[in-house]
Every structure is written in structure tokens, then in C-alpha cells.
Design a protein around this motif. Structure first.
Motif, PDB file in Angstrom:
ATOM      1  N   THR A  63       1.318 -20.983  75.650  1.00 48.35           N
ATOM      2  CA  THR A  63       0.256 -21.738  74.995  1.00 48.35           C
ATOM      3  C   THR A  63       0.656 -23.203  75.036  1.00 48.35           C
ATOM      4  O   THR A  63       1.818 -23.537  75.311  1.00 48.35           O
ATOM      5  N   GLY A  66       3.350 -23.653  72.467  1.00 48.48           N
ATOM      6  CA  GLY A  66       4.587 -23.049  72.953  1.00 48.48           C
ATOM      7  C   GLY A  66       5.274 -23.930  73.982  1.00 48.48           C
ATOM      8  O   GLY A  66       6.495 -24.121  73.947  1.00 48.48           O
ATOM      9  N   LEU A  98       5.603 -19.876  65.920  1.00 49.59           N
ATOM     10  CA  LEU A  98       5.731 -19.909  67.383  1.00 49.59           C
ATOM     11  C   LEU A  98       7.072 -19.357  67.846  1.00 49.59           C
ATOM     12  O   LEU A  98       7.146 -18.682  68.869  1.00 49.59           O
ATOM     13  N   ASN A 100       8.821 -17.043  66.672  1.00 53.44           N
ATOM     14  CA  ASN A 100       8.811 -15.577  66.726  1.00 53.44           C
ATOM     15  C   ASN A 100       8.342 -15.098  68.095  1.00 53.44           C
ATOM     16  O   ASN A 100       8.943 -14.207  68.692  1.00 53.44           O
ATOM     17  N   THR A 101       7.264 -15.682  68.595  1.00 49.51           N
ATOM     18  CA  THR A 101       6.716 -15.295  69.900  1.00 49.51           C
ATOM     19  C   THR A 101       7.650 -15.711  71.026  1.00 49.51           C
ATOM     20  O   THR A 101       7.925 -14.928  71.939  1.00 49.51           O
ATOM     21  N   LEU A 102       8.123 -16.947  70.983  1.00 45.30           N
ATOM     22  CA  LEU A 102       9.003 -17.435  72.050  1.00 45.30           C
ATOM     23  C   LEU A 102      10.321 -16.656  72.094  1.00 45.30           C
ATOM     24  O   LEU A 102      10.859 -16.402  73.174  1.00 45.30           O
ATOM     25  N   ARG A 104      10.632 -13.453  71.020  1.00 41.37           N
ATOM     26  CA  ARG A 104      10.251 -12.130  71.513  1.00 41.37           C
ATOM     27  C   ARG A 104      10.129 -12.127  73.036  1.00 41.37           C
ATOM     28  O   ARG A 104      10.502 -11.174  73.701  1.00 41.37           O
ATOM     29  N   ASP A 105       9.616 -13.241  73.589  1.00 43.66           N
ATOM     30  CA  ASP A 105       9.440 -13.357  75.038  1.00 43.66           C
ATOM     31  C   ASP A 105      10.723 -13.741  75.770  1.00 43.66           C
ATOM     32  O   ASP A 105      10.720 -13.906  76.994  1.00 43.66           O
TER      33      ASP A 105
END
Length: 176
Positions: A63, A66, A98, A100-102, A104-105
Motif C-alpha cells: 500500500t 506500507g 501497518l 503488523n501487516t509488514l 506478517r509479510d
């Protein structure tokens, strides 16, 4: 740019002329130059960000926010989450969500800061470093396309003018 007189014919960018003209008729005390400048700057920035996100970052699974976090970490190295928020122009809460997502990825890692157990230290993983470098190469290609209508002198002039606005914004912020 001249705006259509019929609101149904407006687009995102032609709306600027229409809004400035209408505001001037309804509120004669409005400064039309300041309004046009800020509204145009805002609209062009939104169009540019939308283009970058849709053509460069989304296809890579990122994003715009991100990418901003990854970009900051790429340049400053490991940093506390509050510093990343400051440098990316985002709230601490937004950066926290953010991350958390970064994480996780597999693009960012976090750990407790040594000097303060409540603080979180963020850093790019090797995959995150490669992702931001790759994305930025494509990002910069789009930047070049956006500024291609300007001469080198015009680009330098615009940068100087925007620098003046940024300095003015810092001053105005302190006065408030």
C-alpha cells in the motif's frame, strides 16, 4: 485550465477552477490565489499518489502507507516506531497497525528497544530491503514520467518554491 460551466462535466482536476470561481462569487473575501494554489497542489498530489499506488505499489502487494514505512526504514535504518511515524508523516497508531501487516509479510521485524521496554525498534528484513529497492526503482520511473513536461530549470524553480512553502508551513505551525 478552464473549467466546464456544467458541474456534471467536471473531473478531479478541472474541479479546481470551478471551485475557485464559485467560492469567489459566494464569498468575495476569499483569497482566490491561495485557494487555487493549495487546492491545485492537493489535487495534483492526490492524483500522483493514486497513480504511484495503483501502478507501482499495489501490483507488488504494497500500500502507499506500507511503502512509506519501508522507505523510511530503508533510508534511516532501524528506528523506533514513533520515529518512523514522524518521518513518514503518519500517526503512531497507523504505523503500529501497518507494522503488523509488514511483519506478517516478512518485510519488517520488530523488537523491544534496549533503552525503553515500552518502545518498539523496527528494521527491514532482507526481503523488505529487496521489496523497497525494487518498488522504488519502478516508483522513480513514474516520478520521471510525472515531471517530464518540466524543463530542468522549471523543476528546480518548483522545488525551490515548494521548499519555501514547507518552511512557511513550519513557521505557521509554530504560530498556531
Amino acid at each position: 485550465m478552464t473549467a466546464p460551466s456544467d458541474p456534471a462535466e467536471l473531473d478531479f482536476l478541472s474541479f479546481v477552477d470551478y471551485a475557485v470561481n464559485r467560492a469567489g462569487r459566494e464569498l468575495p473575501e476569499v483569497d482566490p490565489v491561495a485557494m487555487r494554489l493549495v487546492l491545485t497542489l492537493h489535487r495534483v498530489t492526490n492524483a500522483l499518489v493514486y497513480d504511484l499506488e495503483s501502478s507501482v505499489h499495489r501490483p507488488r502487494g504494497l500500500t502507499w502507507p506500507g511503502f512509506r514505512v519501508l522507505f523510511v526504514l530503508w533510508h534511516v535504518g532501524a528506528a523506533e516506531a514513533k520515529r518512523v511515524a514522524e518521518l513518514s508523516g503518519m500517526s503512531r497508531a497507523a504505523v503500529s497497525a501497518l507494522i503488523n501487516t509488514l511483519e506478517r509479510d516478512g518485510l519488517v521485524s520488530r523488537r523491544q528497544a534496549e533503552h525503553d521496554r515500552r518502545a518498539v525498534q523496527l528494521s527491514l528484513t532482507p526481503a523488505g530491503r529487496e521489496a523497497v529497492r525494487s518498488a522504488f526503482l519502478a516508483h522513480n520511473e513514474r516520478e520521471r514520467a510525472w515531471v517530464s513536461p518540466l524543463t530542468e530549470t522549471e523543476s528546480a524553480t518548483l522545488i525551490g518554491l515548494l521548499d519555501k512553502l514547507m518552511a512557511s508551513g513550519r513557521t505557521a505551525k509554530r504560530r498556531l
